[in-house]
Scaffold this active site. Structure first.
Site, PDB file in Angstrom:
ATOM      1  N   LYS A   1       3.107  -3.005  15.388  1.00 46.19           N
ATOM      2  CA  LYS A   1       4.214  -3.921  15.491  1.00 46.19           C
ATOM      3  C   LYS A   1       4.553  -4.544  14.007  1.00 46.19           C
ATOM      4  CE  LYS A   1       1.513  -5.674  19.245  1.00 46.19           C
ATOM      5  NZ  LYS A   1       1.248  -7.059  19.995  1.00 46.19           N
TER       6      LYS A   1
ATOM      7  N   GLU B   1       6.962   0.943   7.160  1.00 42.79           N
ATOM      8  CA  GLU B   1       5.553   0.255   7.271  1.00 42.79           C
ATOM      9  C   GLU B   1       5.670  -1.041   6.640  1.00 42.79           C
ATOM     10  OE1 GLU B   1       3.191  -0.482   9.177  1.00 42.79           O
ATOM     11  OE2 GLU B   1       1.574   0.919   8.634  1.00 42.79           O
ATOM     12  N   ASP B   2       4.868  -2.103   7.139  1.00 41.86           N
ATOM     13  CA  ASP B   2       5.127  -3.320   6.793  1.00 41.86           C
ATOM     14  C   ASP B   2       4.028  -3.372   5.240  1.00 41.86           C
ATOM     15  OD1 ASP B   2       2.298  -3.085   7.863  1.00 41.86           O
ATOM     16  OD2 ASP B   2       2.283  -4.645   9.130  1.00 41.86           O
TER      17      ASP B   2
ATOM     18  N   ASP C   1      -2.368  -0.974   2.424  1.00 42.70           N
ATOM     19  CA  ASP C   1      -3.268  -1.938   1.921  1.00 42.70           C
ATOM     20  C   ASP C   1      -4.514  -0.612   1.458  1.00 42.70           C
ATOM     21  OD1 ASP C   1      -5.412  -4.003   1.672  1.00 42.70           O
ATOM     22  OD2 ASP C   1      -5.922  -3.881   3.779  1.00 42.70           O
TER      23      ASP C   1
ATOM     24  N   PHE D   1      -4.451 -11.908   1.753  1.00 49.76           N
ATOM     25  CA  PHE D   1      -4.154 -11.586   3.183  1.00 49.76           C
ATOM     26  C   PHE D   1      -2.823 -12.511   3.481  1.00 49.76           C
ATOM     27  CE2 PHE D   1      -3.970 -11.978   7.752  1.00 49.76           C
ATOM     28  CZ  PHE D   1      -4.535 -10.592   7.951  1.00 49.76           C
TER      29      PHE D   1
ATOM     30  N   ASP E   1       0.935 -10.035  11.131  1.00 48.74           N
ATOM     31  CA  ASP E   1       0.268 -10.991  11.740  1.00 48.74           C
ATOM     32  C   ASP E   1      -1.240 -11.530  11.449  1.00 48.74           C
ATOM     33  OD1 ASP E   1      -0.940  -8.507  12.480  1.00 48.74           O
ATOM     34  OD2 ASP E   1      -1.937  -9.737  14.311  1.00 48.74           O
TER      35      ASP E   1
ATOM     36  N   ARG F   1       3.703 -13.512  13.292  1.00 49.30           N
ATOM     37  CA  ARG F   1       4.897 -12.367  13.010  1.00 49.30           C
ATOM     38  C   ARG F   1       6.224 -12.964  12.873  1.00 49.30           C
ATOM     39  NH1 ARG F   1       2.234  -7.538  13.930  1.00 49.30           N
ATOM     40  NH2 ARG F   1       0.455  -7.396  15.463  1.00 49.30           N
TER      41      ARG F   1
HETATM   42  P1  5GP Z   1      -4.303   0.175   5.632  1.00 50.08           P
HETATM   43  O1  5GP Z   1      -4.991   1.206   6.561  1.00 50.08           O
HETATM   44  O2  5GP Z   1      -3.482   0.546   4.606  1.00 50.08           O
HETATM   45  O3  5GP Z   1      -5.687  -0.394   5.082  1.00 50.08           O
HETATM   46  O4  5GP Z   1      -3.708  -0.927   6.471  1.00 50.08           O
HETATM   47  C1  5GP Z   1      -2.812  -0.877   6.977  1.00 50.08           C
HETATM   48  C2  5GP Z   1      -2.073  -1.903   8.208  1.00 50.08           C
HETATM   49  O5  5GP Z   1      -3.332  -3.094   8.022  1.00 50.08           O
HETATM   50  C3  5GP Z   1      -1.145  -2.481   7.991  1.00 50.08           C
HETATM   51  O6  5GP Z   1      -0.054  -1.682   8.689  1.00 50.08           O
HETATM   52  C4  5GP Z   1      -1.275  -3.867   8.541  1.00 50.08           C
HETATM   53  O7  5GP Z   1      -1.108  -3.914   9.946  1.00 50.08           O
HETATM   54  C5  5GP Z   1      -2.781  -4.141   8.181  1.00 50.08           C
HETATM   55  N1  5GP Z   1      -2.893  -4.936   6.993  1.00 50.08           N
HETATM   56  C6  5GP Z   1      -3.142  -4.838   5.835  1.00 50.08           C
HETATM   57  N2  5GP Z   1      -3.410  -5.849   4.927  1.00 50.08           N
HETATM   58  C7  5GP Z   1      -2.845  -6.772   5.582  1.00 50.08           C
HETATM   59  C8  5GP Z   1      -2.287  -7.993   5.306  1.00 50.08           C
HETATM   60  O8  5GP Z   1      -2.637  -8.409   4.306  1.00 50.08           O
HETATM   61  N3  5GP Z   1      -2.102  -8.906   6.501  1.00 50.08           N
HETATM   62  C9  5GP Z   1      -1.738  -8.302   7.465  1.00 50.08           C
HETATM   63  N4  5GP Z   1      -1.397  -9.319   8.528  1.00 50.08           N
HETATM   64  N5  5GP Z   1      -2.164  -7.197   7.866  1.00 50.08           N
HETATM   65  C10 5GP Z   1      -2.547  -6.344   7.115  1.00 50.08           C
END
Ligand code: 5GP
Length: 177
Positions: free
Chosen positions: A44, A100-101, A104, A153, A160, A166
């Site tokens: 989301k 994508e948001d 990470d 974070f 969220d 959100r």
């Molecule tokens: P990745 O697979 O790249 O580690 O993580 C991607 C997903 O992890 C993002 O779409 C998001 O939902 C969540 N995520 C990663 N870092 C953060 C952060 O700093 N804050 C939040 N709220 N979600 C994160």
């Protein structure tokens, strides 16, 4: 007193977000002239970014959403990605821009890109509002990038913490984290 003030402080304010979204929209508008473009929002977290970005693009775009779950409600990634709700129209022949948001570790996007390849779009690119390079565990090519941030974070503007925050109109950091 606003509901979040004890827990969250502003990190990227609303004016900065909107200005950057307009720049990204202008770049996407230039690059996709005359091409069938589908914006594929990852649920989301990308919802706020997706709706602002779509309005900053001066092209006839299709909007689709893909639900994935990679987080279990905390702040640590599990590396495990599941598609929880799929697109409603085929991506075959479309130029797909994944919205994508945040990238990470990159593991979610790596999984998604492999999954999307199998659907034979004409092209796939990634647009991410945020990138946290300090935590990268795999290389993801982010074609359109909003902000590169340190390893904090973040919440708000779609992101969220345990489904909360959100709806903040800015990107914030949790106080004390
Ligand atoms: P990745 O697979 O790249 O580690 O993580 C991607 C997903 O992890 C993002 O779409 C998001 O939902 C969540 N995520 C990663 N870092 C953060 C952060 O700093 N804050 C939040 N709220 N979600 C994160």
């Amino acid at each position: 007193m606003a509901f979040y003030e004890n827990d969250v402080e502003v990190f990227i304010d609303s004016a900065q977000l909107q200005a950057r979204v307009r720049e990204l929209g202008a770049a996407i508008t230039r690059d996709y002239q005359g091409k069938p473009l589908t914006l594929l929002g990852i649920l989301k977290g990308s919802v706020m970014f997706m709706t602002d970005l779509a309005r900053a693009i001066d092209l006839p775009v299709e909007l689709q959403f893909l639900g994935v779950s990679s987080y279990q409600g905390g702040t640590e990634t599990t590396g495990e990605v599941r598609i929880t709700s799929d697109v409603t129209r085929p991506l075959h022949g479309q130029h797909v821009l994944v919205v994508e948001d945040i990238i990470d570790t990159g593991l979610t996007m790596k999984f998604l890109l492999e999954n999307l390849e199998a659907r034979h779009p004409q092209s796939v690119r990634v647009c991410s509002l945020l990138e946290k390079p300090a935590r990268a565990r795999t290389k993801v090519d982010i074609h359109y990038k909003g902000f590169v941030i340190e390893d904090r974070f973040v919440v708000g503007y779609g992101l969220d913490y345990a489904e909360k925050y959100r709806n903040l109109p800015f990107v914030g950091v949790m106080k004390g984290k």
